[in-house]
Design an enzyme around this catalytic site. Structure first.
Site, PDB file in Angstrom:
ATOM      1  N   TRP A 225       0.827  -1.205   0.000  1.00  0.00           N
ATOM      2  CA  TRP A 225       0.000   0.000   0.000  1.00  0.00           C
ATOM      3  C   TRP A 225       0.860   1.254   0.000  1.00  0.00           C
ATOM      4  CZ3 TRP A 225      -4.543  -0.738  -1.827  1.00  0.00           C
ATOM      5  CH2 TRP A 225      -5.152  -1.990  -1.648  1.00  0.00           C
TER       6      TRP A 225
ATOM      7  N   ASP B 281      -1.136   7.025   6.427  1.00  0.00           N
ATOM      8  CA  ASP B 281      -2.240   6.145   6.067  1.00  0.00           C
ATOM      9  C   ASP B 281      -2.487   5.213   7.244  1.00  0.00           C
ATOM     10  OD1 ASP B 281      -3.976   4.232   5.094  1.00  0.00           O
ATOM     11  OD2 ASP B 281      -2.761   3.674   3.363  1.00  0.00           O
TER      12      ASP B 281
ATOM     13  N   LYS C   9     -12.148  -1.084   8.069  1.00  0.00           N
ATOM     14  CA  LYS C   9     -11.503  -2.018   9.000  1.00  0.00           C
ATOM     15  C   LYS C   9     -12.075  -1.761  10.403  1.00  0.00           C
ATOM     16  CE  LYS C   9      -8.351  -2.461   5.601  1.00  0.00           C
ATOM     17  NZ  LYS C   9      -8.239  -3.551   4.655  1.00  0.00           N
TER      18      LYS C   9
END
Lengths: 355, 355
Positions: free
Chosen positions: A100, A167, A191
């Protein structure tokens, strides 16, 4: 009974699901569904305001920061961050701690120079790179707090002479962070905060308007702030369920209480991985994630049978990411410790049967 | 019982709301909520594939077009369209038929020259401009098929020597259109397709890749096509409810059947507006929208009392947009004709009491 260890969109509290389903039929007894009311209605404005307030409370967001609920996921932030913060001809510093982080830095290259100041690619991202110097002339330092695919997590954030952008998609609200240490935090909801479809952004106001770029309205943080997350029609339901999840978190005692639970869940599971002769961990112990617990079988022939063995016990979503293999048990906020006990027991029984 | 005339997010079929609520508790009996399953699960892939298939069927999408479910609303498309279709140094032609068309053309200016080839601003957008020549050297012509705020609608699409891009946010699936006449169609879901949180894009593949711009992945149609609307985590629930709404539409007989119903609802309501001495229409009759019926009271003193009178009868959401005033009854696909009868009856009773 299912034990949902999926990596995301992940488990939500049962109580929240019940409230959300009720709101789909009739929102707060007004005779209309949450799906068919105007985002300009007092009802939805109440939801959005409460969601923002809960984010501020639960994370201790200081003055001078704006809280936004946007669309497009963290992947849109990969582009919006440099669009807004990286001046023409400027550079940004990225730590490549996983796939990511790599995607984030690739998108930044559309806007300027990117300096990858550290990477863990040499060991397939099984550790957190820590040995780097943050260049003082970069516009910002970009970090990824938790690497969902490999199961590593920043246990301490590095000091930085420049604004830190982070992030936090897969560990926001799972532990205390000091928001004042960051220039910008972003996180996809799916999440620990709610369902897929909204993205939380917390941005220090004074960082905006300095990059001197012409930014289309929807990609412009300032336009989104001016519109109070309603520059256009927001993702009403995703924000509603996020608000319900944040209410649930608050009622549980907030981030501090959930952090203790999460640490206990992680401890129990890693202890079994280290103890059980059939299994082994993937990452450097000191960088292990408290959200995504990645592990392997010592004997590859045990992989499929264990997956089946676990599924028979209601254990869902533990197959590792296609780029990492093995197993990954995601133990997000809403996963009860009882589900961890069920997994540990399955590992023990499986070991017993395969001695 | 509520009669939901809200302009959007608007009414959804009761049957769809029941199915959506059930899916929030337990999706298709798998023991997990639609909100907590992976977008890579076979369950969600089934939902997305069915949604795409239903769009193709119901609109008769020909070969050579891609169907996408994105995030960010039509407002994000205002920027994505020129980002992808307007070459550096090129120009695009826009018809300014209302506030949303105006917003679209403003965003296009971030990417190149915009030629406003016609506008209805002179008469506060109460008609559809028709007298224009489409410049053959522009990259595309941008239209807005239905103007939600003022209640006008394109009853015929103009011929164009260049690709036509159309914002159909407020009338998609309400009537037959010939997709082959368009280069790109986009629509926020929250009127006729589903809840807020996803945006439908139908794009002719051969138009892409010609603008020679470097486009960040999330804003790049080709990247979204390559990812099958799953370049990143999609808005799972919004797509699910859209799929359910499209299933409902199909079961009702599809676009052709709903178009007849919509025409009848519009006919009944406009007839009353024209007949009732207390009320009057806002727009040029030939350009009246079959989705958003805007009307005024002849005597401004009747405005507030009629709103109250209507609310007492369960009629919701008929206050006009703040920039248009008066009343607006949105009669989207899911609004039953019985709700229109209730409104007409309220207008008649109110007129009777205020003779």
């Amino acid at each position: 009974m299912k034990h949902n260890f999926g990596a995301g969109p992940g488990i939500l509290p049962q109580e929240v699901l019940k409230q959300a389903a009720a709101g789909v039929l009739d929102f707060n007894g007004i005779g209309l569904s949450i799906l068919e009311i105007s985002h300009r209605s007092p009802e939805f404005e109440g939801v959005l305001n409460e969601a923002v307030k809960l984010v501020k409370e639960e994370l201790g967001v200081p003055e001078g920061y704006s809280v936004l609920f946007l669309q497009g996921g963290a992947s849109t932030q990969f582009a919006m961050v440099p669009y807004n913060l990286l001046p023409e001809g400027g550079k940004a510093a990225y730590v490549e701690s996983g796939v990511w982080a790599n995607k984030a830095l690739k998108e930044a290259k559309y806007f300027g120079d990117v300096e990858v100041i550290a990477t863990a690619k040499d060991k397939n991202f099984t550790y957190i790179p820590k040995d780097f110097t943050v260049p003082a002339d970069a516009a910002y330092l970009h970090l990824t707090s938790n690497n969902t695919i490999y199961g590593t997590q920043l246990q301490e954030f590095p000091a930085s002479p420049i604004p830190v952008v982070c992030d936090m998609s897969s560990d926001i609200f799972s532990r205390k962070v000091n928001v004042a240490d960051f220039g910008l935090i972003y996180a996809g909801a799916q999440k620990n905060m709610g369902p897929a479809g909204t993205t939380l952004v917390i941005v220090k106001d004074e960082l905006l308007g300095k990059a001197d770029r012409k930014i289309p309205s929807m990609f412009n943080y300032q336009a989104q702030i001016d519109g109070g997350s309603m520059y256009n029609t927001p993702p009403v339901f995703a924000i509603y369920v996020s608000m319900l999840t944040l209410r649930w978190l608050k009622a549980k005692g907030g981030v501090e209480a959930i952090q203790k639970e999460n640490e206990e869940k992680a401890r129990v599971l890693y202890e079994e991985i280290d103890r059980n002769p059939l299994f082994k961990g993937v990452c450097v112990p000191e960088d292990r994630s408290h959200m995504n617990v990645c592990f392997l079988v010592e004997n590859p022939e045990h992989e499929k049978p264990f997956l089946k063995f676990a599924e028979e016990r209601g254990i869902e979503g533990i197959k590792g990411h296609r780029s990492a293999g093995g197993f990954r048990a995601s133990i997000y906020n809403a996963l009860p410790i009882t589900s961890v006990y069920v997994l540990v027991e399955a590992m023990q029984e499986f070991a017993e049967k395969n001695k």
